[in-house]
Design an enzyme around this catalytic site. Structure first.
Site, PDB file in Angstrom:
ATOM      1  N   ASP A   1       0.766  10.111 -14.559  1.00  0.00           N
ATOM      2  CA  ASP A   1       0.552   8.670 -14.484  1.00  0.00           C
ATOM      3  C   ASP A   1      -0.939   8.471 -14.212  1.00  0.00           C
ATOM      4  OD1 ASP A   1       0.286   6.013 -13.824  1.00  0.00           O
ATOM      5  OD2 ASP A   1       1.802   6.011 -12.257  1.00  0.00           O
TER       6      ASP A   1
ATOM      7  N   TRP B   1       2.999   5.226  -5.524  1.00  0.00           N
ATOM      8  CA  TRP B   1       3.455   5.171  -6.910  1.00  0.00           C
ATOM      9  C   TRP B   1       4.216   6.431  -7.299  1.00  0.00           C
ATOM     10  CZ3 TRP B   1       3.767   0.503  -8.378  1.00  0.00           C
ATOM     11  CH2 TRP B   1       2.846  -0.448  -7.893  1.00  0.00           C
TER      12      TRP B   1
ATOM     13  N   LYS C   1      -6.090  -1.900 -15.263  1.00  0.00           N
ATOM     14  CA  LYS C   1      -7.149  -1.415 -14.379  1.00  0.00           C
ATOM     15  C   LYS C   1      -8.369  -0.953 -15.173  1.00  0.00           C
ATOM     16  CE  LYS C   1      -3.501   0.004 -11.210  1.00  0.00           C
ATOM     17  NZ  LYS C   1      -3.596  -1.096 -10.247  1.00  0.00           N
TER      18      LYS C   1
END
Length: 360
Positions: free
Chosen positions: A172, A102, A196
């Site tokens: 993030d 990511w 999540k």
């Protein structure tokens, strides 16, 4: 109905209590005769939901007044572009700590907007560790430093962050926000896709210092943080049902004792699985180095592809869902986000021990 042992990496488990509450009000929210999904986003009933979600998040994370909370769409992936579009000035460089797939994607998107570079990386080891903070060098031409707090694919997590920076620190936190107490003041921007730990897919939370929000007429309207901040994230129709579920999840976190209570449970869940791995005499092998292990995503391999297939098949038959490892690592991955009950993790730990006994 028996609930599955849900270890999916995302979209992931939601608290059963939250799902039941949403079910109860699905057709008639707050005596409106309508679902939340049917309410106008300009109505007082929805506005109350929207503002309550912001207030709950502010309380749980102790967000200071000089930060803005935005509810956006497009997932963390859109933030990979919005951050450099809003914060990467000309003749400056966005610096990225590479600790997984990511962060690689965030760097790639920033490079399309302006100049971006790597400041530190663990890619050479297939991302088995989080680099030492002492290795992080932020040059004078930096616009910001970007980190990815938890790496779902490789099972690593930052347990401390750079301090004393002279440039904004951007994180993030899609896969570990609300899992443990953090000092929001240490960051200038925190962003997280909800699917999540925060709620269902569809809404992305951005927590940003107000001083970084500036009007820029050269940006597409929807790509400007100023557009959303000046309209309470209601410039366009927001994902109303996702924000409603977000508010229910935040209330559930409060009932668990806030972030301190949630963190204590998460510690127990992670320990249950890592103890099995560490005590298996090599039958299970963790991908991440011990001091970089994630408490959200436990990644491990077995001794061969054949035994891995047997493990995953028997796990599936026993009701365990989502244990396949990502192709970058192979093996297995158990995502144990906030909403995954301790009892489900303990059941997986017992299954792993029994599987080892039968196959050793």
């Amino acid at each position: 109905m028996k609930r599955a042992y849900n270890f999916n990496a995302g979209p992931a488990a939601l608290p059963e209590e939250v799902l039941q509450e949403a079910q109860n009000s699905l057709l008639n929210f707050n005596n409106t005769g309508m679902s939340v999904m049917e309410l106008s986003h300009r109505s007082k009933d929805y506005e109350a939901v929207h503002n309550e979600a912001k207030a709950l998040l502010t309380s749980l994370l102790s967000i200071p007044e000089d930060y803005e909370i935005l509810f956006l769409q497009g997932g963390a992936s859109l933030q990979f572009s919005m951050i450099p579009m809003n914060l990467l000035q000309e003749n400056k460089v966005g610096y990225y700590a590479l600790t997984g797939a990511w962060s690689e994607k965030a760097l790639k998107e920033a490079s399309k907007i302006g100049e971006a570079a790597v400041t530190v990386s663990s890619k050479e080891s297939n991302y088995t560790y989080i680099p030492d903070l002492k290795e992080i060098k932020v040059p004078e031409d930096a616009a910001y430093l970007h980190v990815t707090s938890n790496n779902t694919i490789f099972g690593t997590q930052w347990h401390a962050y750079p301090e004393g920076l002279t440039v904004p620190l951007i994180a993030d936190m899609s896969s570990d926000i609300l899992s443990t107490p953090i000092d929001v003041k240490q960051f200038d921007v925190i962003y997280a896709g909800a699917q999540k730990n925060l709620g269902p897919s569809g809404v992305t939370v951005v927590i940003i210092k107000k001083e970084l929000i500036k009007a820029n007429s050269s940006l597409p309207t929807m790509m400007s943080y100023e557009t959303h901040a000046s309209n309470n994230s209601l410039f366009n129709t927001p994902p109303t049902f996702a924000i409603y579920l977000l508010s229910l999840v935040l209330k559930w976190v409060e009932k668990q004792g806030g972030l301190e209570g949630i963190a204590a449970i998460n510690d127990k869940k992670a320990k249950a699985l890592y103890d099995v791995i560490d005590n298996s005499n090599g039958f299970y092998k963790g991908h991440a180095e011990k001091d970089s292990r994630s408490k959200m995503n436990v990644t491990f391999t077995l001794q061969s592809d054949e035994i891995t297939k047997d493990f995953l098949q028997q796990a599936k038959e026993a009701g365990f869902v989502g244990l396949n490892g990502h192709r970058s690592v192979g093996g297995c991955r158990a995502s144990i986000y906030n909403a995954v009950p301790l009892e489900h993790v303990q059941a997986l730990a017992s299954f792993m021990e029994n599987f080892q006994q039968k196959n050793s």
